[in-house]
Write an enzyme that holds these catalytic residues in place. Sequence first.
Site, PDB file in Angstrom:
ATOM      1  N   ARG A  78       0.876  -1.182   0.000  1.00 50.48           N
ATOM      2  CA  ARG A  78       0.000   0.000   0.000  1.00 50.48           C
ATOM      3  C   ARG A  78       0.907   1.224   0.000  1.00 50.48           C
ATOM      4  O   ARG A  78       1.735   1.389   0.896  1.00 50.48           O
ATOM      5  CB  ARG A  78      -0.927  -0.004   1.211  1.00 50.48           C
ATOM      6  CG  ARG A  78      -1.910   1.176   1.275  1.00 50.48           C
ATOM      7  CD  ARG A  78      -2.904   0.945   2.406  1.00 50.48           C
ATOM      8  NE  ARG A  78      -3.870   2.025   2.571  1.00 50.48           N
ATOM      9  CZ  ARG A  78      -3.805   2.947   3.531  1.00 50.48           C
ATOM     10  NH1 ARG A  78      -2.780   2.936   4.394  1.00 50.48           N
ATOM     11  NH2 ARG A  78      -4.718   3.883   3.632  1.00 50.48           N
ATOM     12  N   ASN A 155      -6.980   8.139   2.633  1.00 50.70           N
ATOM     13  CA  ASN A 155      -6.605   7.575   3.919  1.00 50.70           C
ATOM     14  C   ASN A 155      -7.409   8.194   5.061  1.00 50.70           C
ATOM     15  O   ASN A 155      -7.546   9.419   5.148  1.00 50.70           O
ATOM     16  CB  ASN A 155      -5.119   7.822   4.176  1.00 50.70           C
ATOM     17  CG  ASN A 155      -4.638   7.203   5.478  1.00 50.70           C
ATOM     18  OD1 ASN A 155      -4.576   5.984   5.599  1.00 50.70           O
ATOM     19  ND2 ASN A 155      -4.298   8.039   6.449  1.00 50.70           N
ATOM     20  N   GLU A 156      -7.968   7.334   5.924  1.00 51.16           N
ATOM     21  CA  GLU A 156      -8.652   7.766   7.155  1.00 51.16           C
ATOM     22  C   GLU A 156      -9.418   9.069   6.947  1.00 51.16           C
ATOM     23  O   GLU A 156      -9.143  10.088   7.592  1.00 51.16           O
ATOM     24  CB  GLU A 156      -7.632   7.898   8.280  1.00 51.16           C
ATOM     25  CG  GLU A 156      -6.918   6.587   8.551  1.00 51.16           C
ATOM     26  CD  GLU A 156      -5.859   6.670   9.644  1.00 51.16           C
ATOM     27  OE1 GLU A 156      -5.694   7.751  10.236  1.00 51.16           O
ATOM     28  OE2 GLU A 156      -5.199   5.641   9.904  1.00 51.16           O
ATOM     29  N   HIS A 222      -8.631   0.239   9.992  1.00 53.67           N
ATOM     30  CA  HIS A 222      -7.299   0.393  10.580  1.00 53.67           C
ATOM     31  C   HIS A 222      -7.398   0.026  12.056  1.00 53.67           C
ATOM     32  O   HIS A 222      -8.225   0.573  12.786  1.00 53.67           O
ATOM     33  CB  HIS A 222      -6.800   1.818  10.399  1.00 53.67           C
ATOM     34  CG  HIS A 222      -6.555   2.185   8.968  1.00 53.67           C
ATOM     35  ND1 HIS A 222      -6.068   3.412   8.573  1.00 53.67           N
ATOM     36  CD2 HIS A 222      -6.736   1.473   7.823  1.00 53.67           C
ATOM     37  CE1 HIS A 222      -5.951   3.439   7.250  1.00 53.67           C
ATOM     38  NE2 HIS A 222      -6.355   2.271   6.782  1.00 53.67           N
ATOM     39  N   TYR A 224      -5.755  -0.043  15.555  1.00 53.58           N
ATOM     40  CA  TYR A 224      -4.767   0.410  16.518  1.00 53.58           C
ATOM     41  C   TYR A 224      -5.373   0.265  17.919  1.00 53.58           C
ATOM     42  O   TYR A 224      -5.893  -0.783  18.259  1.00 53.58           O
ATOM     43  CB  TYR A 224      -4.304   1.829  16.190  1.00 53.58           C
ATOM     44  CG  TYR A 224      -3.525   1.906  14.890  1.00 53.58           C
ATOM     45  CD1 TYR A 224      -2.211   1.464  14.826  1.00 53.58           C
ATOM     46  CD2 TYR A 224      -4.105   2.415  13.728  1.00 53.58           C
ATOM     47  CE1 TYR A 224      -1.479   1.517  13.643  1.00 53.58           C
ATOM     48  CE2 TYR A 224      -3.390   2.468  12.538  1.00 53.58           C
ATOM     49  CZ  TYR A 224      -2.075   2.027  12.499  1.00 53.58           C
ATOM     50  OH  TYR A 224      -1.364   2.077  11.330  1.00 53.58           O
ATOM     51  N   GLU A 251      -4.387  -1.064   7.815  1.00 56.04           N
ATOM     52  CA  GLU A 251      -3.251  -0.644   8.637  1.00 56.04           C
ATOM     53  C   GLU A 251      -3.410  -1.280  10.011  1.00 56.04           C
ATOM     54  O   GLU A 251      -4.528  -1.416  10.517  1.00 56.04           O
ATOM     55  CB  GLU A 251      -3.199   0.882   8.843  1.00 56.04           C
ATOM     56  CG  GLU A 251      -2.775   1.704   7.671  1.00 56.04           C
ATOM     57  CD  GLU A 251      -2.638   3.181   8.049  1.00 56.04           C
ATOM     58  OE1 GLU A 251      -2.459   3.483   9.263  1.00 56.04           O
ATOM     59  OE2 GLU A 251      -2.733   4.024   7.153  1.00 56.04           O
ATOM     60  N   TRP A 280       1.486  -1.538   8.992  1.00 61.25           N
ATOM     61  CA  TRP A 280       2.029  -0.181   8.948  1.00 61.25           C
ATOM     62  C   TRP A 280       3.281  -0.140   9.830  1.00 61.25           C
ATOM     63  O   TRP A 280       3.217  -0.467  11.002  1.00 61.25           O
ATOM     64  CB  TRP A 280       1.000   0.828   9.463  1.00 61.25           C
ATOM     65  CG  TRP A 280       1.531   2.224   9.359  1.00 61.25           C
ATOM     66  CD1 TRP A 280       2.341   2.877  10.249  1.00 61.25           C
ATOM     67  CD2 TRP A 280       1.325   3.131   8.274  1.00 61.25           C
ATOM     68  NE1 TRP A 280       2.655   4.130   9.793  1.00 61.25           N
ATOM     69  CE2 TRP A 280       2.050   4.319   8.574  1.00 61.25           C
ATOM     70  CE3 TRP A 280       0.623   3.061   7.069  1.00 61.25           C
ATOM     71  CZ2 TRP A 280       2.068   5.423   7.724  1.00 61.25           C
ATOM     72  CZ3 TRP A 280       0.633   4.156   6.221  1.00 61.25           C
ATOM     73  CH2 TRP A 280       1.343   5.322   6.554  1.00 61.25           C
TER      74      TRP A 280
END
Length: 538
Positions: A78, A155-156, A222, A224, A251, A280
Amino acid sequence: MRKRFALVGAAVAALVLSLLTVVPAQAAAGFTVANGRLLDANGNDFVMRGVNHAHTWYADRTTQALKDIKATGANTVRVVLSSGDRWTLNNAADVANVIDQCKSNRLICVLEVHDTTGYQEQSGAITLARAVEYWKSVQSALAGQEKYVILNIGNEPWGNTGYTGWTQATKDAITSLRAAGFQHTIMVDAPNWGQDWSFTMRDNAASVFAADPQRNTVFSIHMYGVFDTAAEVNSYLNAFVTAKLPIVVGEFGNNHSDGDPDEDTIFATAQSLKLGYLAWSWSGNGGGVEYLDMVTGFNAAQLTTWGQRAVNGANGIKATSREASVYGGTTPTDPTPPSTPGTPTASGVTSTGVTLSWTASTDNVGVTGYDVVRVNGTAETAAGSSTTTSATITGLTPATAYAFAVYARDAAGNRSTRSGTVNVTTQAGGGGGSCAVTYKVTGQWQGGFQGDVKITNTGSAAVNGWTLRWTWANGQTVSQSWGATTTQSGATLSATNVSYTANIPVNGSVGFGFIGSWNGANPAPTAFTLNGATCTTA
């Protein structure tokens, strides 16, 4: 990903639509989506196993980085691009060069515009509509590359402010790209800095998918700090699988400033559900998250702890990646799953753990491992894995009933049907023996502090799996921890061991640390219990 929010229960009925009979309005020349799965241009199932690379900030590193990423066994990269609104523009010539390098390294290329990151919360972030204009400006580089390129719109593309606007903005962006003639599979990131703690993407994914006239959209979450427990990881990914909607983990890392993601469950669940993931990131992180570098200084010979985990660890890139068939890679030649393992039996039940054993599975090639799951009605969550026919499960709650079952895996990634279940009730309280706790504040600043806790086993038997509890006196809260997984209910904090802190031998100690917040005063807790047994304080 800037803020930590607790996931809460929500209905997923909005996801479960009958999408299976929808025929795309116009077939794409490359990747397609069918029955919730991503298929390559040859119609073969494609599961992303790859890495993110920050090309727009490190363009001079890209040539070598893509070669090194391929050498890990990755099948996908990516690539971070910029529309020129926040960073230096990556024009059509540059994009074409990136695609050529992806192809020369036999990598599938996921291209994303980073300038949308945190829209409405991050200063300078652009809209998805503006990102679409960028894609139109580089369309000449993308035309004809549908077999090799997936277009990740932005992205995001929303922060934690006004995120309900994500749904319509995403639909509009998809339809604008299709109207402009883009035939690529489109990938869309979640709002809330990509982590979708509000479930905006999850609960509206079906309608977003239906808005694409080609029905060729993939969703990207994503993971996290929001995804710091196995239950949260499994619940989110299984919601999409149940709804037959394509989902990838676009990610994730092994740590983050907003919390400690459960990377082991992310790897295991992605493998068991055959979902893609993209770690990531290769190198070059800054701003306090340098620990997310997979290699040090773009040197492939210096894998970091995170790089080792992502590349060489259980369910990692090297063990599970398969090259795309458009490059000549073949699908696994072994379509036969292992036989069903025997129903597990339980032994060594304590207040926080149990040892499970089962009879082996058989396979035409060979069984490579077993996945242990907790079963709760129709839901299941990962509990552990083993390469033998037994596993010790730790971190359980005292006086609680559990049901466990086992799957077998083979080298091709095939998974058996689930074994029968065994019911286990952990012992009530105790189980921790005598214990002493040392609690220290190692650093403090306005509104925040860092704590360190040491647990010493002063009893006559080893502790195998533990939960330490205490009650705050002044409303303190924990936002991040290491060496233990923390949860909080009101003023009560529970810290449960991770794999490498589970065992406390007689006269031995383990420790963990955390970052917390305080307001007004920050006294140390005065009482602790280990697996329900009262500890002395040291």
